[in-house]
Design an enzyme around this catalytic site. Structure first.
Site, PDB file in Angstrom:
ATOM      1  N   GLU A  30       1.217  -1.289   0.207  1.00 32.02           N
ATOM      2  CA  GLU A  30       0.365   0.063  -0.191  1.00 32.02           C
ATOM      3  C   GLU A  30       1.276   1.625  -0.258  1.00 32.02           C
ATOM      4  O   GLU A  30       0.055   1.751  -0.703  1.00 32.02           O
ATOM      5  CB  GLU A  30      -0.788   0.576   1.582  1.00 32.02           C
ATOM      6  CG  GLU A  30      -2.334   0.592   1.462  1.00 32.02           C
ATOM      7  CD  GLU A  30      -2.963   1.078   0.139  1.00 32.02           C
ATOM      8  OE1 GLU A  30      -2.998   0.021  -0.714  1.00 32.02           O
ATOM      9  OE2 GLU A  30      -3.183   1.901  -0.787  1.00 32.02           O
TER      10      GLU A  30
ATOM     11  N   HIS B 256       3.918   1.136  -1.593  1.00 39.42           N
ATOM     12  CA  HIS B 256       3.962   2.005  -2.961  1.00 39.42           C
ATOM     13  C   HIS B 256       2.852   2.690  -3.882  1.00 39.42           C
ATOM     14  O   HIS B 256       2.914   3.259  -4.565  1.00 39.42           O
ATOM     15  CB  HIS B 256       4.724   0.995  -3.453  1.00 39.42           C
ATOM     16  CG  HIS B 256       5.319   0.448  -3.322  1.00 39.42           C
ATOM     17  ND1 HIS B 256       5.338  -1.404  -2.260  1.00 39.42           N
ATOM     18  CD2 HIS B 256       7.056   0.567  -2.944  1.00 39.42           C
ATOM     19  CE1 HIS B 256       6.647  -1.268  -2.244  1.00 39.42           C
ATOM     20  NE2 HIS B 256       7.930   0.070  -2.514  1.00 39.42           N
TER      21      HIS B 256
END
Ligand code: PAF
Length: 282
Positions: free
Chosen positions: A35, A37
């Site tokens: 999450e 990234h």
């Protein structure tokens, strides 16, 4: 979504998009996406016309005794995830494409890479800044997004961009955390259930440090003592460093004035985790 593996092809596509007047937003990654990234990519999607993500596990930023070969990889799953957040181009070159025979040029940011992680990972940031400089030359972005979890990396990249007059806006984005506070990281996948649970104390220790600061404590030693105490309650936690430093120079400070960070690196079993929290007057 287009997948590009060759540097020349990526450069051609980037040049084309620029000629069409598009803003290129770029999120470099080493894959095994989470999450954290994806939050960078969502922001890139909002701010750019053409969103490029790279997936490349960069060998030059791992020391000889580090986890390059073990680093988690799952390209198939990564491609699914980035397609969902609306990435236009995924650049995923091979090691030979990025480092062909005869490669010998590196970019080194000096002072800000010497403290914190630079002590136990002496060649790490030279590998990071070199590969990011190369990726910038290949993807030709207007904007590039990095997470604040890797705070020293973010500062080093900002410094490189400034010092080398690269015409790129580097955007630092907040750390994304699990519900118990553990900073999201691809390396969390190495933690077994027990270590995973114990790792939540790292963030708890940082929050405690920040609370002391909010209550008016300005002595770095006093805050660090409490942060260390919380981490050391877990006998298997092996502290590499816990420090308070100036948020811009990353030099150690004794008394907190202006903006500072509490930064830590701790080994939970074989897995080295880093995290940080910013201290500033509200
Ligand atoms: O933060 C990372 O994942 C890497 O250090 C980066 C910036 C993609 C360079 O390899």
């Amino acid at each position: 979504m287009e997948i590009i593996v060759q540097t020349k092809e990526m450069q051609r596509r980037a040049e084309q998009r620029r000629r069409e007047g598009m803003i290129i937003a770029f999120v470099p990654t080493m894959g095994y996406l989470h999450e954290g990234h994806l939050s960078l990519m969502r922001e890139g999607r909002k701010r750019g016309d053409c969103l490029v993500a790279s997936i490349f596990v960069n060998p030059t930023q791992f020391g000889p005794a580090e986890d390059y070969n073990r680093y988690p990889r799952d390209l198939k799953q990564d491609l699914k995830l980035i397609q969902r957040v609306g990435v236009d181009i995924c650049f995923t070159p091979s090691v030979a494409e990025m480092y062909p025979d005869g490669f010998q040029t590196f970019v080194e940011v000096e002072r800000v890479t010497q403290s914190l992680c630079g002590i136990s990972r002496p060649h790490h940031f030279r590998g990071v800044t070199s590969v990011v400089a190369k990726l910038f030359n290949i993807v030709k972005p207007h904007l590039a997004f990095f997470g604040q979890k890797d705070y020293q990396q973010l500062i080093a990249i900002k410094r490189m961009v400034k010092d080398l007059n690269m015409d790129i806006e580097v955007v630092g984005m907040p750390t994304i955390r699990e519900p118990d506070g553990l900073a999201m990281s691809s390396r969390n996948a190495f933690l077994n259930q027990k270590k995973r649970k114990e790792a939540a104390r790292l963030y708890r220790s940082l929050v405690k440090g920040k609370e002391l600061f909010a209550q008016g404590e300005r002595s770095a030693a006093t805050i660090l003592q409490e942060v260390r105490r919380i981490i050391e309650e877990e006998k298997s936690a092996d502290i590499d460093y816990v420090k308070i430093c100036d948020a811009h120079t990353l030099e150690d400070i004794e008394e907190i004035k202006g903006e500072a960070i509490i930064a830590l690196a701790v080994k939970m079993g074989k897995t080295r985790l880093i995290d940080n929290i910013i201290l500033k007057e509200e």
